[in-house]
Design a protein around this motif. Structure first.
Motif, PDB file in Angstrom:
ATOM      1  N   TRP A 264       0.842  -1.201   0.000  1.00 43.76           N
ATOM      2  CA  TRP A 264       0.000   0.000   0.000  1.00 43.76           C
ATOM      3  C   TRP A 264       0.876   1.249   0.000  1.00 43.76           C
ATOM      4  CZ3 TRP A 264      -0.927  -3.891   3.794  1.00 43.76           C
ATOM      5  CH2 TRP A 264      -2.001  -4.738   3.500  1.00 43.76           C
TER       6      TRP A 264
ATOM      7  N   GLU B 278       0.499   4.058  -1.460  1.00 47.74           N
ATOM      8  CA  GLU B 278      -0.231   5.322  -1.492  1.00 47.74           C
ATOM      9  C   GLU B 278      -0.955   5.622  -0.183  1.00 47.74           C
ATOM     10  OE1 GLU B 278       0.178   7.236  -3.995  1.00 47.74           O
ATOM     11  OE2 GLU B 278       1.293   5.754  -5.161  1.00 47.74           O
ATOM     12  N   SER B 279      -0.950   4.691   0.731  1.00 44.57           N
ATOM     13  CA  SER B 279      -1.681   4.879   1.985  1.00 44.57           C
ATOM     14  C   SER B 279      -0.883   5.765   2.939  1.00 44.57           C
ATOM     15  CB  SER B 279      -1.958   3.520   2.641  1.00 44.57           C
ATOM     16  OG  SER B 279      -2.546   3.693   3.911  1.00 44.57           O
ATOM     17  N   SER B 280      -1.482   6.860   3.352  1.00 45.92           N
ATOM     18  CA  SER B 280      -0.813   7.745   4.307  1.00 45.92           C
ATOM     19  C   SER B 280      -0.715   7.094   5.686  1.00 45.92           C
ATOM     20  CB  SER B 280      -1.571   9.069   4.412  1.00 45.92           C
ATOM     21  OG  SER B 280      -2.917   8.850   4.830  1.00 45.92           O
ATOM     22  N   TYR B 281      -1.649   6.201   5.987  1.00 40.58           N
ATOM     23  CA  TYR B 281      -1.610   5.499   7.270  1.00 40.58           C
ATOM     24  C   TYR B 281      -0.377   4.610   7.375  1.00 40.58           C
ATOM     25  CZ  TYR B 281      -2.829   1.957  10.756  1.00 40.58           C
ATOM     26  OH  TYR B 281      -2.800   1.083  11.818  1.00 40.58           O
ATOM     27  N   VAL B 282       0.064   4.074   6.247  1.00 39.14           N
ATOM     28  CA  VAL B 282       1.206   3.161   6.247  1.00 39.14           C
ATOM     29  C   VAL B 282       2.521   3.897   6.065  1.00 39.14           C
ATOM     30  CG1 VAL B 282       2.274   1.205   5.049  1.00 39.14           C
ATOM     31  CG2 VAL B 282      -0.201   1.252   5.420  1.00 39.14           C
ATOM     32  N   THR B 283       2.558   4.889   5.208  1.00 34.94           N
ATOM     33  CA  THR B 283       3.834   5.497   4.820  1.00 34.94           C
ATOM     34  C   THR B 283       4.112   6.857   5.450  1.00 34.94           C
ATOM     35  OG1 THR B 283       2.779   6.491   2.869  1.00 34.94           O
ATOM     36  CG2 THR B 283       3.769   4.295   2.614  1.00 34.94           C
TER      37      THR B 283
ATOM     38  N   PHE C  56       0.933   3.377  11.379  1.00 34.60           N
ATOM     39  CA  PHE C  56       0.890   1.932  11.166  1.00 34.60           C
ATOM     40  C   PHE C  56       1.910   1.220  12.043  1.00 34.60           C
ATOM     41  CE2 PHE C  56       2.743  -1.756   8.957  1.00 34.60           C
ATOM     42  CZ  PHE C  56       1.640  -2.597   8.970  1.00 34.60           C
TER      43      PHE C  56
END
Length: 271
Positions: free
Chosen positions: A157, A159-164, A181
């Motif tokens: 993922w 593009e996920s701001s929660y992950v990156t 995350f």
């Protein structure tokens, strides 16, 4: 023989009694049959494998060492030799002393199994030492798992701001990076493993099972195959044959220890 040579003079000078024996626990003590005695011995091998199963973090530690001089390989070789020697000596010494003092009645956990709390300060110091040891070891051993999951999530993922996305948090005039995350996943992992460990009533059997599961693939098979590939050892050469015999022998020992641990877990669960 080593047991008697090391501890007999000390124990006889202390209380005049040397409990236990060179052949281990007797049939009329904790075990009741030759089968259960063999099972207990194999389970002990699993615990020993767990104690010395450090190859999974060896590369992680080596990556933290700066480049030469001296090269990190020499530093790690020296550190590994000293660490294994000291660890083996201390564990053997403690095991011999506990068995010599208590004999066949030696519990698996000396702090919790004897039922004594005096002098309380000795027990408190021992418990604090265990907490410090486990807290540090837990972080070190879990680091490869953390990195694997977080790298996979970043690739899966991107593009996920929660992950990156990372936030800068100011704590006591120092700035730290916070990833949501990473914070939530690591917290959930620690809570889950802690609750699972608390709920399991058979500590030593689980330790032996985990040691048997992880020792051969992580500490024997992968290092042997890496050595064969790096050194370009010819197939069916004497060195190659010896390495394969070593690997297969450790595999059979781990399988036997795994089976004994499962038997121990089932036996305790039925009680």
């Amino acid at each position: 023989m080593i047991y008697h040579v090391m501890l007999e003079p000390w124990m006889r000078a202390e209380n005049g009694v040397l409990k236990g024996g060179p052949i281990g626990i007797g049939m009329d003590a904790v075990t009741t049959s030759p089968t259960s005695k063999v099972s207990g011995s194999l389970e002990a091998l699993g615990i020993i494998a767990f104690v010395h199963c450090y190859s999974r973090i060896l590369i992680e530690i080596q990556d933290t060492i700066k480049a030469p001089p001296p090269p990190e390989s020499k530093v790690m070789k020296l550190a590994t030799s000293i660490g294994v020697a000291v660890t083996t000596f201390l564990y053997l010494l403690f095991g011999f002393m506990g068995y010599a003092a208590l004999g066949d009645a030696t519990p698996g956990n000396l702090l919790a199994g004897l039922g004594f709390y005096e002098p309380y300060w000795v027990v408190d110091i021992a418990n604090v030492a265990i907490i410090v040891h486990l807290a540090v070891a837990y972080q070190v051993y879990c680091r490869p798992i953390y990195d694997f999951v977080e790298r996979y999530a970043a690739r899966r993922w991107p593009e996920s701001s929660y992950v990156t996305r990372e936030f800068h948090v100011l704590v006591l005039r120092s700035s730290y990076k916070l990833n949501l995350f990473r914070a939530t996943w690591r917290t959930a992992f620690v809570v889950t493993t802690t609750v699972a460990a608390v709920l399991l009533p058979f500590f030593h059997d689980v330790v032996a099972l985990v040691g048997a599961l992880g020792f051969w693939p992580l500490c024997v098979y992968i290092p042997v195959e890496m050595y064969v590939t790096q050194k370009k050892v010819l197939r069916w050469s004497p060195l190659w044959v010896w390495l394969q015999i070593l690997s297969l022998g450790c595999l059979f020992v781990c399988l036997a220890a795994m089976a004994a641990s499962i038997v121990g877990i089932i036996t305790i669960h039925k009680k």
